[in-house]
Scaffold this motif. Sequence first.
Motif, PDB file in Angstrom:
ATOM      1  N   THR A  46       0.808  -1.218   0.000  1.00 25.36           N
ATOM      2  CA  THR A  46       0.000   0.000   0.000  1.00 25.36           C
ATOM      3  C   THR A  46       0.839   1.264   0.000  1.00 25.36           C
ATOM      4  OG1 THR A  46      -0.188  -0.116   2.424  1.00 25.36           O
ATOM      5  CG2 THR A  46      -1.947  -1.130   1.127  1.00 25.36           C
ATOM      6  N   ASP A  79      -9.877   2.497   7.682  1.00 21.86           N
ATOM      7  CA  ASP A  79      -8.900   1.933   6.752  1.00 21.86           C
ATOM      8  C   ASP A  79      -8.030   3.070   6.213  1.00 21.86           C
ATOM      9  OD1 ASP A  79      -7.925   1.244   3.942  1.00 21.86           O
ATOM     10  OD2 ASP A  79      -8.741  -0.686   4.555  1.00 21.86           O
ATOM     11  N   ILE A 102      -7.678   3.328   2.100  1.00 20.44           N
ATOM     12  CA  ILE A 102      -8.858   3.883   1.434  1.00 20.44           C
ATOM     13  C   ILE A 102      -8.998   5.369   1.757  1.00 20.44           C
ATOM     14  CG2 ILE A 102     -11.384   3.837   1.386  1.00 20.44           C
ATOM     15  CD1 ILE A 102     -11.226   0.803   1.691  1.00 20.44           C
ATOM     16  N   VAL A 122      -4.951  -2.266  -7.172  1.00 25.24           N
ATOM     17  CA  VAL A 122      -5.879  -2.067  -6.062  1.00 25.24           C
ATOM     18  C   VAL A 122      -7.079  -2.974  -6.315  1.00 25.24           C
ATOM     19  CG1 VAL A 122      -7.310  -0.381  -4.840  1.00 25.24           C
ATOM     20  CG2 VAL A 122      -5.100   0.309  -5.787  1.00 25.24           C
ATOM     21  N   GLU A 173     -12.881  -4.194  -5.062  1.00 16.93           N
ATOM     22  CA  GLU A 173     -13.706  -3.767  -3.942  1.00 16.93           C
ATOM     23  C   GLU A 173     -13.261  -2.406  -3.421  1.00 16.93           C
ATOM     24  OE1 GLU A 173     -13.906  -8.029  -4.586  1.00 16.93           O
ATOM     25  OE2 GLU A 173     -12.177  -6.753  -4.153  1.00 16.93           O
ATOM     26  N   LYS A 174     -11.953  -2.218  -3.295  1.00 19.38           N
ATOM     27  CA  LYS A 174     -11.438  -0.934  -2.807  1.00 19.38           C
ATOM     28  C   LYS A 174     -11.603   0.169  -3.853  1.00 19.38           C
ATOM     29  CE  LYS A 174      -8.211  -2.635   0.678  1.00 19.38           C
ATOM     30  NZ  LYS A 174      -6.804  -2.678   1.154  1.00 19.38           N
ATOM     31  N   GLU A 177     -14.575   5.941   5.958  1.00 23.93           N
ATOM     32  CA  GLU A 177     -13.423   6.576   5.308  1.00 23.93           C
ATOM     33  C   GLU A 177     -13.852   7.799   4.503  1.00 23.93           C
ATOM     34  OE1 GLU A 177     -12.573   2.529   6.475  1.00 23.93           O
ATOM     35  OE2 GLU A 177     -14.168   3.343   5.186  1.00 23.93           O
TER      36      GLU A 177
END
Length: 217
Positions: free
Chosen positions: A3, A47, A50, A85, A88-89, A115
């Motif tokens: 990440t 998160d 995100i 990525v 889903e994100k 987020e």
Amino acid sequence: MKTDKQLEQIFIFAQKKLAHDKTGHSFSHIQRVSALAKKLAHEEKADTFITLASALLHDTIDDKVVADSQQALTEVKHLLALLEVSPEKVAIITYIITHMSFANSLNGQEKLPLEGQIVQDADWLDAMGAIGITRAIYYGGHHAETIYDPTIKPRTNLDKTEYRNLANETIINHFHEKLFHLKDMLNTEGARKLAQHRDAVMHTFLDEFTAEWNAKR
């Protein structure tokens, strides 16, 4: 891809896209929003990836900033896919950045994930206080808005279309139409605490502006 590497590339992408902005949505704004969002994400146990990806990308698709917001969104999705990525994100990030603006909230915005609430708070905090005053004047000047006209009253019950109609706005009325409402619209306790001082700074400024406009000081 880890990440931190993904965020590094998203950082570079946003920096390039907003490097020449002259509306108050430059990359310095993105950096402040990201710093505030990181702090709030830690407090709320959200998160981090995100949150920060959304903070970095949120103005790269804004129709106040880019000529074609749909094309810009396509570019963002392409970037996130290249960076591997997860779908889903990507879906969460793109939902956040396309639904978090103040203008969208005027049309009955759907609830954002945590987020998104954090990035929205960070973005709105940067529209308040001394920075917010400066950005409001800078944006109004960019669009050749009238500074103030006491015969033009602040608009109420705005929808997105009328809010974006700058022909009916003055720079000073923007405080009444948006900025003074923000502290009561924030999502997180941490943001609400920070907003108290920033809101007070704006009210002090407007009191002083009004007194000087009327030659009372």
